[in-house]
Design a protein around this motif. Sequence first.
Motif, PDB file in Angstrom:
ATOM      1  N   THR A 113     -37.853 -27.346 -49.427  1.00 38.37           N
ATOM      2  CA  THR A 113     -37.489 -28.753 -49.288  1.00 38.37           C
ATOM      3  C   THR A 113     -35.991 -28.894 -49.043  1.00 38.37           C
ATOM      4  OG1 THR A 113     -39.291 -29.423 -50.749  1.00 38.37           O
ATOM      5  CG2 THR A 113     -37.512 -31.001 -50.424  1.00 38.37           C
ATOM      6  N   SER A 114     -35.181 -28.254 -49.860  1.00 40.88           N
ATOM      7  CA  SER A 114     -33.733 -28.350 -49.692  1.00 40.88           C
ATOM      8  C   SER A 114     -33.248 -27.571 -48.470  1.00 40.88           C
ATOM      9  CB  SER A 114     -33.021 -27.854 -50.955  1.00 40.88           C
ATOM     10  OG  SER A 114     -33.468 -26.559 -51.317  1.00 40.88           O
ATOM     11  N   PHE A 115     -33.944 -26.497 -48.104  1.00 41.26           N
ATOM     12  CA  PHE A 115     -33.554 -25.730 -46.916  1.00 41.26           C
ATOM     13  C   PHE A 115     -33.739 -26.566 -45.659  1.00 41.26           C
ATOM     14  CE2 PHE A 115     -34.469 -22.798 -43.413  1.00 41.26           C
ATOM     15  CZ  PHE A 115     -33.336 -21.990 -43.451  1.00 41.26           C
ATOM     16  N   ARG A 116     -34.836 -27.293 -45.582  1.00 39.64           N
ATOM     17  CA  ARG A 116     -35.086 -28.136 -44.411  1.00 39.64           C
ATOM     18  C   ARG A 116     -34.031 -29.236 -44.294  1.00 39.64           C
ATOM     19  NH1 ARG A 116     -36.384 -27.969 -40.466  1.00 39.64           N
ATOM     20  NH2 ARG A 116     -37.668 -29.804 -40.151  1.00 39.64           N
ATOM     21  N   GLN A 117     -33.590 -29.738 -45.408  1.00 40.02           N
ATOM     22  CA  GLN A 117     -32.545 -30.754 -45.380  1.00 40.02           C
ATOM     23  C   GLN A 117     -31.219 -30.163 -44.887  1.00 40.02           C
ATOM     24  OE1 GLN A 117     -32.619 -32.055 -49.446  1.00 40.02           O
ATOM     25  NE2 GLN A 117     -34.380 -33.412 -49.146  1.00 40.02           N
ATOM     26  N   ALA A 118     -30.951 -28.929 -45.272  1.00 39.19           N
ATOM     27  CA  ALA A 118     -29.690 -28.286 -44.884  1.00 39.19           C
ATOM     28  C   ALA A 118     -29.716 -27.782 -43.444  1.00 39.19           C
ATOM     29  CB  ALA A 118     -29.385 -27.131 -45.837  1.00 39.19           C
ATOM     30  N   TYR A 119     -30.885 -27.336 -42.964  1.00 35.61           N
ATOM     31  CA  TYR A 119     -30.984 -26.731 -41.630  1.00 35.61           C
ATOM     32  C   TYR A 119     -32.180 -27.324 -40.874  1.00 35.61           C
ATOM     33  CZ  TYR A 119     -27.888 -23.386 -43.898  1.00 35.61           C
ATOM     34  OH  TYR A 119     -26.852 -22.813 -44.575  1.00 35.61           O
ATOM     35  N   PRO A 120     -32.062 -28.564 -40.418  1.00 37.98           N
ATOM     36  CA  PRO A 120     -33.204 -29.229 -39.768  1.00 37.98           C
ATOM     37  C   PRO A 120     -33.613 -28.615 -38.439  1.00 37.98           C
ATOM     38  CG  PRO A 120     -31.201 -30.550 -39.567  1.00 37.98           C
ATOM     39  CD  PRO A 120     -30.881 -29.440 -40.514  1.00 37.98           C
ATOM     40  N   ASP A 121     -32.734 -27.826 -37.802  1.00 34.41           N
ATOM     41  CA  ASP A 121     -33.068 -27.231 -36.508  1.00 34.41           C
ATOM     42  C   ASP A 121     -33.793 -25.898 -36.628  1.00 34.41           C
ATOM     43  OD1 ASP A 121     -31.931 -29.340 -35.105  1.00 34.41           O
ATOM     44  OD2 ASP A 121     -29.936 -28.420 -35.122  1.00 34.41           O
ATOM     45  N   ILE A 122     -33.979 -25.411 -37.848  1.00 36.91           N
ATOM     46  CA  ILE A 122     -34.749 -24.181 -38.054  1.00 36.91           C
ATOM     47  C   ILE A 122     -36.176 -24.554 -38.434  1.00 36.91           C
ATOM     48  CG2 ILE A 122     -35.007 -22.082 -39.438  1.00 36.91           C
ATOM     49  CD1 ILE A 122     -32.010 -22.010 -39.789  1.00 36.91           C
ATOM     50  N   GLU A 123     -37.127 -24.135 -37.616  1.00 34.29           N
ATOM     51  CA  GLU A 123     -38.540 -24.395 -37.883  1.00 34.29           C
ATOM     52  C   GLU A 123     -39.102 -23.276 -38.756  1.00 34.29           C
ATOM     53  OE1 GLU A 123     -40.754 -24.938 -34.329  1.00 34.29           O
ATOM     54  OE2 GLU A 123     -39.304 -26.336 -33.445  1.00 34.29           O
ATOM     55  N   LEU A 124     -39.811 -23.641 -39.807  1.00 32.84           N
ATOM     56  CA  LEU A 124     -40.428 -22.667 -40.700  1.00 32.84           C
ATOM     57  C   LEU A 124     -41.935 -22.643 -40.481  1.00 32.84           C
ATOM     58  CD1 LEU A 124     -38.552 -23.302 -44.075  1.00 32.84           C
ATOM     59  CD2 LEU A 124     -38.196 -21.429 -42.468  1.00 32.84           C
ATOM     60  N   GLU A 125     -42.472 -21.453 -40.354  1.00 29.17           N
ATOM     61  CA  GLU A 125     -43.926 -21.270 -40.278  1.00 29.17           C
ATOM     62  C   GLU A 125     -44.334 -20.357 -41.430  1.00 29.17           C
ATOM     63  OE1 GLU A 125     -47.290 -19.326 -37.326  1.00 29.17           O
ATOM     64  OE2 GLU A 125     -45.520 -20.290 -36.443  1.00 29.17           O
ATOM     65  N   LEU A 126     -45.162 -20.879 -42.330  1.00 27.88           N
ATOM     66  CA  LEU A 126     -45.538 -20.141 -43.531  1.00 27.88           C
ATOM     67  C   LEU A 126     -46.971 -19.636 -43.430  1.00 27.88           C
ATOM     68  CD1 LEU A 126     -44.128 -22.513 -46.309  1.00 27.88           C
ATOM     69  CD2 LEU A 126     -42.942 -20.709 -45.050  1.00 27.88           C
ATOM     70  N   SER A 127     -47.154 -18.365 -43.707  1.00 30.54           N
ATOM     71  CA  SER A 127     -48.486 -17.790 -43.882  1.00 30.54           C
ATOM     72  C   SER A 127     -48.688 -17.626 -45.383  1.00 30.54           C
ATOM     73  CB  SER A 127     -48.584 -16.432 -43.163  1.00 30.54           C
ATOM     74  OG  SER A 127     -49.832 -15.824 -43.400  1.00 30.54           O
ATOM     75  N   VAL A 128     -49.378 -18.598 -45.998  1.00 29.37           N
ATOM     76  CA  VAL A 128     -49.504 -18.644 -47.455  1.00 29.37           C
ATOM     77  C   VAL A 128     -50.826 -17.997 -47.864  1.00 29.37           C
ATOM     78  CG1 VAL A 128     -49.561 -20.117 -49.502  1.00 29.37           C
ATOM     79  CG2 VAL A 128     -48.128 -20.743 -47.549  1.00 29.37           C
TER      80      VAL A 128
END
Length: 302
Positions: A113-128
């Motif tokens: 949550t905080s990472f997305r706020q800090a780096y909005p141009d980095i897309e995260l794809e999670l394999s959970v």
Amino acid sequence: MRLPLATLEVFAAIAQHGSLRAAADALGIKPSTVSHQLKSLEDQLGTVLFARTTRSINLTESGRALMRGTLPAFQQLSEAVQAARNTGQAARGTLKLAVPEFAYYLFIGAAITSFRQAYPDIELELSVADAFSDLLAEELHAGIRLGDNIAEDMIAVRLTPPLELVIGASPDYAKRFGLPGEPRDLLDHECIRYRFQSSGRIAPWQFEGEEGSYAVEIRGSLTVNTLPASVDLARRGLGLVYTFREFCARDLENGDLVPALAEFLPVTPGLHLYFPREYRNMVPLRLFLEHLKSEARHQTRT
């Protein structure tokens, strides 16, 4: 026929710059090499590509046909090379991660949550999933695991201290059946078993004693392959659960679960971020790692 890429590059340079010398200067090679490469290409194709005079050099009809096809291709190749050079070198792009379910709920979810706020141009794809992931085969950049389950050819960075384990039961279960006083008493209890997604094995319940580590082959009529479900079933009074203390800390604090056998339980290696050495300079990965370490330090202080 193999594509004569080197000679095609020379051909395109001559067509673009209007002379053999200008093409040689653009490519950083000798004019004689340009002349040789052009002759080699014309011999291979069996056609003349340029009409030459003492004052000029111009494309023939065959040369114009070749130029129409090769120019877009070389532009695409140039863009692809530049994209490869720039990938992972800025705070943008896609970062693909393998995250065990328990780690997501325990730590990673809040950090994202905080990472997305800090780096909005980095897309995260999670394999959970709790199953082990082959990062390279699954085209993932990094993963999260306990420190004792990481291949030696990976770079691993510790994120958390060792994790405590807990055996928990609901107050209702404890009232009806009591709590075990020592690990062998578990043979008389309903235990919620966990089946590994990758191997299909039932996870052993590990303990520490005077003679070292040992496991108890627990029994139970409920088996799941996710830790959130096992904790939920224990909370509902359906058996004992064996899990990470932090994973059910709130349940322990508010009394929805009561602990048992704490003095016999080991601690496990902390969570680590691991990744192939080839990705060690990837900027989005480096930023994510730094962010996770910062979040871990903050949680430790609080």
